[in-house]
Design an enzyme around this catalytic site. Structure first.
Site, short mmCIF file in Angstrom:
data_model
loop_
_atom_site.label_atom_id
_atom_site.label_comp_id
_atom_site.label_asym_id
_atom_site.label_seq_id
_atom_site.Cartn_x
_atom_site.Cartn_y
_atom_site.Cartn_z
N VAL A 109 8.45 10.07 -3.91
CA VAL A 109 8.81 9.71 -2.54
C VAL A 109 9.06 8.21 -2.50
O VAL A 109 8.31 7.43 -3.09
CB VAL A 109 7.68 10.06 -1.55
CG1 VAL A 109 8.12 9.78 -0.11
CG2 VAL A 109 7.25 11.52 -1.70
N CYS A 110 10.14 7.80 -1.84
CA CYS A 110 10.40 6.39 -1.58
C CYS A 110 10.44 5.60 -2.90
O CYS A 110 11.10 6.01 -3.84
CB CYS A 110 9.32 5.88 -0.62
SG CYS A 110 9.64 4.30 0.17
N THR A 111 9.72 4.50 -2.99
CA THR A 111 9.77 3.66 -4.19
C THR A 111 8.96 4.21 -5.36
O THR A 111 8.88 3.58 -6.40
CB THR A 111 9.29 2.23 -3.87
OG1 THR A 111 8.00 2.28 -3.26
CG2 THR A 111 10.28 1.53 -2.93
#
Length: 199
Positions: A109-111
């Site tokens: 998820v995300c970074t």
């Protein structure tokens, strides 16, 4: 992908992980367990099994440590500012490569995708991340095909999502993929997830 004991899902947590990167997929996947014939078991784990303090101050006590998590069918790897130190942690990246070798699906998820990239897990593959970090993802590994449009990118054994709330969409997609669209719709109804932003 199921076993006699059900499907094992692990969400890795660490200091300064983004709260919704953790809680969004956890909510979806835990609701899945209530509607699933596969009976997935969803747990959280930190590197040493100790508690962590997430990016905005929420404290979380995980179920176990990385050494004790056992074989997983799905590993969810969140993002957040805590990924910065993990990007340069050779021991952690080696562990992540070993987990990839024995885990059918890893989802970030995300970074979180930046750490996957640093471990070499996204080489030559399509992937995404939070919109503020597209360039950073490409800098870590220029062979990555960065998707700047998708909420999530499913490349088989590795699935990446864009920032924060996109992890919920990705988790619902994984429910549909690993079990069925019908079960994913039941989970979506159960958590009353129907995005309609006010602005």
């Amino acid at each position: 992908m199921s076993t006699g004991n059900g499907m094992n899902v692990g969400i890795f947590v660490f200091d300064e992980a983004e709260e919704l990167d953790v809680a969004g997929p956890f909510e979806v996947l835990s609701a899945w367990a209530e509607h699933s014939a596969l009976k997935p078991h969803v747990s959280t784990f930190s590197w040493d099994g100790g508690g962590v303090r997430l990016a905005k101050g929420l404290r979380l006590l995980p179920d176990r440590s990385a050494d004790d998590v056992g074989p997983l069918h799905l590993l969810v790897y969140p993002g957040g500012w805590g990924t910065r130190s993990l990007l340069a942690d050779r021991v952690h990246l080696e562990w992540l490569r070993a987990m990839r070798a024995q885990t059918p699906v890893i989802a970030s998820v995300c970074t979180g995708s930046l750490v996957l990239a640093a471990a070499g897990l996204l080489a030559g593959r399509p992937a995404t991340t939070h919109w503020e970090h597209y360039d950073e993802l490409a800098e870590i590994d220029p062979s990555i095909v960065v998707d700047t449009e998708a909420r999530f990118v499913d490349d088989g054994d590795v699935v990446t999502s864009a920032g924060v709330s996109a992890g919920i969409d990705m988790a619902l997609h994984l429910v549909a993929r690993l079990e069925s669209d019908e079960v994913a719709r039941a989970v979506r109804r159960a958590i009353q997830y129907d995005p309609d932003p006010p602005v």
